[in-house]
Design an enzyme around this catalytic site. Structure first.
Site, PDB file in Angstrom:
ATOM      1  N   SER A  62       5.842  -7.627  -4.921  1.00 60.75           N
ATOM      2  CA  SER A  62       4.663  -7.447  -4.404  1.00 60.75           C
ATOM      3  C   SER A  62       4.511  -5.866  -4.062  1.00 60.75           C
ATOM      4  O   SER A  62       5.762  -5.368  -3.644  1.00 60.75           O
ATOM      5  CB  SER A  62       4.138  -7.951  -3.136  1.00 60.75           C
ATOM      6  OG  SER A  62       4.918  -7.645  -1.987  1.00 60.75           O
ATOM      7  N   ASP A  63       3.525  -4.869  -4.131  1.00 61.55           N
ATOM      8  CA  ASP A  63       3.590  -3.600  -3.610  1.00 61.55           C
ATOM      9  C   ASP A  63       3.850  -3.944  -2.031  1.00 61.55           C
ATOM     10  O   ASP A  63       3.702  -5.101  -1.338  1.00 61.55           O
ATOM     11  CB  ASP A  63       2.373  -3.035  -3.867  1.00 61.55           C
ATOM     12  CG  ASP A  63       2.542  -1.444  -3.709  1.00 61.55           C
ATOM     13  OD1 ASP A  63       3.424  -1.128  -2.943  1.00 61.55           O
ATOM     14  OD2 ASP A  63       1.817  -0.780  -4.331  1.00 61.55           O
ATOM     15  N   CYS A  64       3.930  -2.708  -1.068  1.00 65.90           N
ATOM     16  CA  CYS A  64       4.431  -2.829   0.273  1.00 65.90           C
ATOM     17  C   CYS A  64       3.383  -2.776   1.118  1.00 65.90           C
ATOM     18  O   CYS A  64       2.926  -1.524   1.387  1.00 65.90           O
ATOM     19  CB  CYS A  64       5.548  -1.808   0.560  1.00 65.90           C
ATOM     20  SG  CYS A  64       6.805  -2.014  -0.772  1.00 65.90           S
TER      21      CYS A  64
END
Ligand SMILES: *[C@@H]1O[C@H](CO)[C@@H](O)[C@H](O)[C@H]1NC(C)=O
Ligand SMILES: *[C@@H]1O[C@H](CO)[C@@H](O)[C@H](O)[C@H]1NC(C)=O
Length: 782
Positions: A303-305
């Site tokens: 996932s992105d952060c």
């Protein structure tokens, strides 16, 4: 990527009073954390009992080793491997591992997995990607990736870097205002696809014989249709990208598809935004369906952060955090950048929202990647890249490649004949502008500490005597010092104005609202041009394009160069081009629109195709027909090239089965699958593919490098693009030299268009091929 880290990085320089104290504290903390050896598991030499574990046995197949490891873990331990700061398991000899490192255009300090230190104070900083893309040189993309992975391995060996890099960014640069367009290879799906697979191969491919091994693991991001950061308050965390299937399949997805299928990338990152109402990290069709199912990703989805947190907190997509954890894992997410899954997955399992088997699958993908990197093979110093160390970072050859990449990318947009400048004819060169002597601006974002900098001023001053004035205190240029600047230009034999943007104008979380030069830059340029004694040259440093129509039309402005953010050696490359030691060959990887364009087009409209009902003009050279300031593919040389077509078919007949519906009715297009795509009979070639041969001649008086573009205009069916790139090839030719460039065209793959529901179709009728000014008509019929 991380909403927090880019901000904390840009702290102001401490005042000198505190400097000594801060140094003291830093040195203390460095020496206490000092680590000069890499993190790895299965240190059998240090702990012989580990040899008994199947997952440490390098003779066994990786799948078996992964299964062995997963079977030894408790649920809590498993959950610790779902997050970017993965928990170690001491009893099994597994240390904590930080998954998050970045290497967009050089090893970067963005991402907690990588640091610089006294031992490795900097790494080679290549041009920001948009400029490298302008080189249209696929072997360069790969060569840069290879140097970056060598430096990354060298830093890993001394405990300064990770093995998993969340680069490159291959989103399509759809709108010129996007603050992160600089990180991407531009607006064209083919160029972006070639960049993605080329750079990824450079990062990942080992020099060993096992093709499944990874040098470092790359990651293509941000999947998918992500290209709004913060435009007039509309933020990526809440943005729902409404994308039709046609644009999805022929614009947004191709770079990711190529990254996975051609580049064999080890990871894909899902984005923050929603696509058609679903957060990408919670969309089983996009993750399990497309990436893992159709494209067969060999690796992990991250996932992105922290997009899982975002889909719960910002988007309220689920009622509880446990549901957010479950929905992401069930959709096919393997790793969470952030800590959300670490906190909420156990609850999700207990509530029956996600099965432990799904967690086993996710961590297996993560472990598989680490195994391919050699993380579970014991001491890395004894492995294939064990010999690399600080001596292999910032080598002369690596830094020369950074300069070469900038030379190959720089685009000459205007030249009235004054360029290249003769060094002997210039006694004084005035160098003016807020970007004339910048360092950090040259390396853009997702940067690392470079080996060293050569600023534009330093580069130019290496050849001729210069005078210098910034003209404005920064690129925002609230007030221009016009009086002093015009005086300087009036006293010099020639003037170079280095202007444009930096991260205060376009950046992550910062989209532009207009395309004008910031503040009083235009006024500065115009007044300097008016007052200058000699010719005036503009050097524009930026990621996105500007409306510089005024300069294009100003006869006093003798030349214009776009230099992207040219990296640590930018000044060397700029001087080489201006003084003719390198003949420019870069081409724009994106359209430069006039200001009126952004006044008509909301950034949030994802449609690529024009809409005549409301005057929406469409996007990119493939669909937009309006005025441009400069077009995709524009770029001049100091020599002249001409093309002639040597070979291209005029007619291609596709043979259909007797029962095919198109045999009995009028058809505009055929499905690009089926027997006719395997056994087509071609009028010009033989089979479902044919070749286009074009002769290129350098008819000028100096050596030059030329990019041959092959475009096609398909018949106007299914809202097909007005023009799209089929292939490109960069060649070097001596004066009066010629060469034949060959393109192989697969009819079903290359000449098909995507229809309204996302199906590939071969349009029947006239396809117009373009090479330079040449046009060639090709008829496809049944
Ligand atoms: C140009 O920048 C360099 C690097 O920051 C600095 O050392 C130098 O003094 C600057 N030159 C001028 C003339 O300001
Ligand atoms: C493409 O880049 C590679 C690597 O820098 C270089 O060797 C080659 O000459 C370049 N090709 C052209 C035509 O410039």
């Amino acid at each position: 990527m991380g909403s927090s880290s880019p901000l904390t990085r840009r702290s102001r320089a401490p005042s000198s009073v505190f400097l000594t104290f801060i140094c003291f504290v830093l040195c203390l903390s460095y020496s206490s954390n000092a680590q000069s050896s890499p993190v790895f598991a299965c240190d059998v030499a240090g702990n012989p009992s580990l040899a008994a574990y199947g997952f440490c046995n390098t003779v066994l197949k990786i799948e078996y080793r992964v299964a062995d490891l997963v079977a030894r873990l408790t649920l809590q331990e498993k959950i610790g491997f779902l997050v970017s700061k993965a928990n170690g398991v001491t009893r099994l000899g597994i240390p904590t591992y930080e998954w998050w490192s970045e290497a967009l255009h050089g090893v970067s300090y963005v991402g907690p997995g990588t640091h610089f230190s006294g031992q490795v104070p900097g790494a080679t900083s290549f041009p920001q990607v948009i400029l490298t893309a302008a080189s249209f040189n696929v072997s360069l993309f790969q060569a840069i990736g290879k140097v970056v992975s060598t430096e990354a391995r060298a830093m890993y060996n001394v405990g300064l870097a990770g093995l998993t890099y969340w680069s490159p960014n291959v989103n399509i640069f759809r709108d010129p205002r996007w603050g992160r367009g600089q990180e991407t290879p531009g607006e064209d799906p083919l160029l972006s696809s070639k960049y993605a697979s080329g750079y990824v191969k450079g990062l990942q491919e080992t020099d060993g014989s096992d093709a499944n091994r990874l040098k470092v693991a790359a990651c293509c991001k941000h999947y998918t249709a992500y290209d709004v950061d913060n435009w007039k308050g509309i933020e990526r965390y809440n943005f729902n990208a409404v994308v039709n299937q046609q644009d999805m399949d022929d614009t947004y997805q191709p770079p990711f598809k190529s990254c996975v299928i051609d580049g064999n990338v080890a990871s894909v990152m899902c984005s923050y935004n929603q696509v058609n109402g679903k957060p990408t990290c919670a969309d089983p069709d996009l993750l399990s369906g497309v990436i893992r199912g159709e494209w067969k990703l060999n690796g992990y989805i991250v996932s992105d952060c922290d997009s899982v947190d975002v889909l719960y907190k910002n988007q309220h997509y689920t009622k509880t955090p446990a549901e957010a954890a479950a929905i992401s894992i069930n959709a096919g997410l393997d790793l969470n950048c952030g800590s959300f899954l670490g906190q909420h997955t156990e609850e999700a399992v207990k509530a029956g929202l996600v099965k432990e088997a799904a967690i086993d699958k996710a961590i297996s993908n993560n472990f598989m990647t680490l195994m391919r990197l050699g993380f579970f093979d014991g001491d890395p110093k004894k492995q294939i890249y064990g010999g690399l160390g600080p001596k292999d970072v910032c080598t002369t050859a690596n830094q020369e490649l950074a300069a070469e990449a900038a030379r190959q990318g720089i685009v000459l947009l205007k030249n009235n004949g004054c360029l290249p400048l003769s060094p002997t004819a210039i006694k004084t060169l005035a160098v003016i502008g807020p970007n004339a002597n910048v360092t950090k601006t040259m390396i853009g974002n997702y940067e690392g500490t470079p080996c060293k900098y050569t600023t534009p001023l330093q580069g130019l001053a290496g050849t001729v005597s210069t005078t210098y004035l910034p003209g404005c205190s920064n690129v925002a240029c609230a007030v221009a010092d016009v009086a002093a600047a015009t005086k300087l230009a009036a006293a010099a034999d020639a003037t170079v104005l280095v202007i444009g943007a930096d991260q205060s104008i376009e950046a992550e979380s910062r989209d532009r609202v207009d395309l004008n030069l910031p503040g009083q830059q235009q006024e500065l340029v115009t007044q300097v041009a008016k007052a200058a004694k000699g010719p005036v040259f503009l050097v524009i440093m930026s990621g996105g394009g500007f409306d510089i129509t005024f300069a294009k039309n100003d006869a006093k402005i003798a030349g214009i160069l776009w230099v992207g953010y040219p990296g640590e050696a930018g000044g060397i490359a700029i001087a080489d081009v201006i003084f003719g030691r390198y003949n420019p060959s870069g081409r724009l990887p994106m359209t430069w629109y006039p200001q009126s364009y952004v006044e008509k087009v909301p950034m949030t409209n994802m449609n690529m195709r024009p809409d005549t009902s409301n005057g929406y003009p469409g996007r990119s050279y493939r669909f937009y027909t309006g005025e441009t300031v400069y077009a995709f593919g524009d770029g001049l040389s100091y020599t002249k090239f001409s093309h002639s077509l040597v070979k291209a078919p005029r007619l291609v007949s596709l043979r259909l089965e007797e029962s095919h519906v198109c045999r009995s009715s009028e058809c505009q297009s055929l499905d690009a699958i089926g027997p006719h795509c395997e056994n087509a009979v071609s009028g010009g070639g033989g089979g479902p593919a044919f070749e286009v041969h074009t002769k290129v001649r350098n008819s000028g008086d100096r050596e030059g490098i030329h990019t041959v573009f092959l475009f096609t205009t398909p018949p106007a069916v299914h809202g097909s693009p007005r023009k799209h790139l089929l292939g490109f090839e960069k060649i070097r030719l001596g004066k009066m030299e010629e060469a034949v460039v060959k393109f192989k065209i697969d009819i079903c793959r290359d000449l098909s268009v995507v229809d309204e529901i996302g199906k590939r179709k071969i349009a029947l009728g006239q396809h117009l091929l373009h090479v330079g000014d040449l046009k060639h008509s090709l008829n496809i019929r049944i």
